[in-house]
Design a protein around this motif. Structure first.
Motif, PDB file in Angstrom:
ATOM      1  N   LEU A 197     -21.931  46.445 -13.008  1.00  0.00           N
ATOM      2  CA  LEU A 197     -21.507  45.941 -14.318  1.00  0.00           C
ATOM      3  C   LEU A 197     -20.223  46.618 -14.779  1.00  0.00           C
ATOM      4  CD1 LEU A 197     -24.988  45.678 -16.062  1.00  0.00           C
ATOM      5  CD2 LEU A 197     -23.632  43.836 -15.021  1.00  0.00           C
ATOM      6  N   ARG A 231     -16.893  39.301 -11.291  1.00  0.00           N
ATOM      7  CA  ARG A 231     -18.165  39.310 -12.014  1.00  0.00           C
ATOM      8  C   ARG A 231     -19.180  38.282 -11.507  1.00  0.00           C
ATOM      9  NH1 ARG A 231     -20.313  41.294 -16.644  1.00  0.00           N
ATOM     10  NH2 ARG A 231     -21.919  40.034 -17.636  1.00  0.00           N
ATOM     11  N   LEU A 254     -22.620  39.373  -9.570  1.00  0.00           N
ATOM     12  CA  LEU A 254     -23.915  39.131 -10.202  1.00  0.00           C
ATOM     13  C   LEU A 254     -24.756  38.158  -9.378  1.00  0.00           C
ATOM     14  CD1 LEU A 254     -22.980  39.083 -13.994  1.00  0.00           C
ATOM     15  CD2 LEU A 254     -23.936  40.955 -12.625  1.00  0.00           C
TER      16      LEU A 254
END
Length: 101
Positions: A10, A20, A24
């Motif tokens: 993160l 990102r 993820l």
């Protein structure tokens, strides 16, 4: 698999927004996976590289980023060891790098 050091994923995403979604997505898949052998990883991630010491290098976002993890197959744990750009990856030893906390 249990992923150790998600907070580092993160944090990396905060400074590398382009990574990102891919990171993820990798995390979500890995958390649901059951990897008992390196072949289990290779079956899903054909481009994954194995560099010794149970370490696996994943290409993230079309190889713009690299993620190195150590996998403890017997206990089902994945330890994040490195996240960086491809250029940063080229400057480290994937078999020995440790994530700085």
């Amino acid at each position: 698999m249990r992923i150790v050091a998600k907070k580092n994923l993160l944090a990396f995403c905060m400074t590398h927004a382009a990574a990102r979604q891919s990171l993820l997505a990798w995390h979500e898949e890995a958390a649901k996976a059951v990897w008992a052998t390196p072949q289990d990883i290779k079956d899903r991630y054909a481009s994954a590289s194995f560099v010794g010491h149970n370490r696996v290098v994943f290409n993230i976002k079309g190889n713009a980023y690299r993620l190195i993890v150590a996998v403890a197959y017997r206990i089902g744990v994945v330890y994040i060891k490195f996240i960086g750009t491809h250029a940063e990856y080229d400057a480290i030893d994937a078999a020995t790098i440790e994530l700085e906390w």
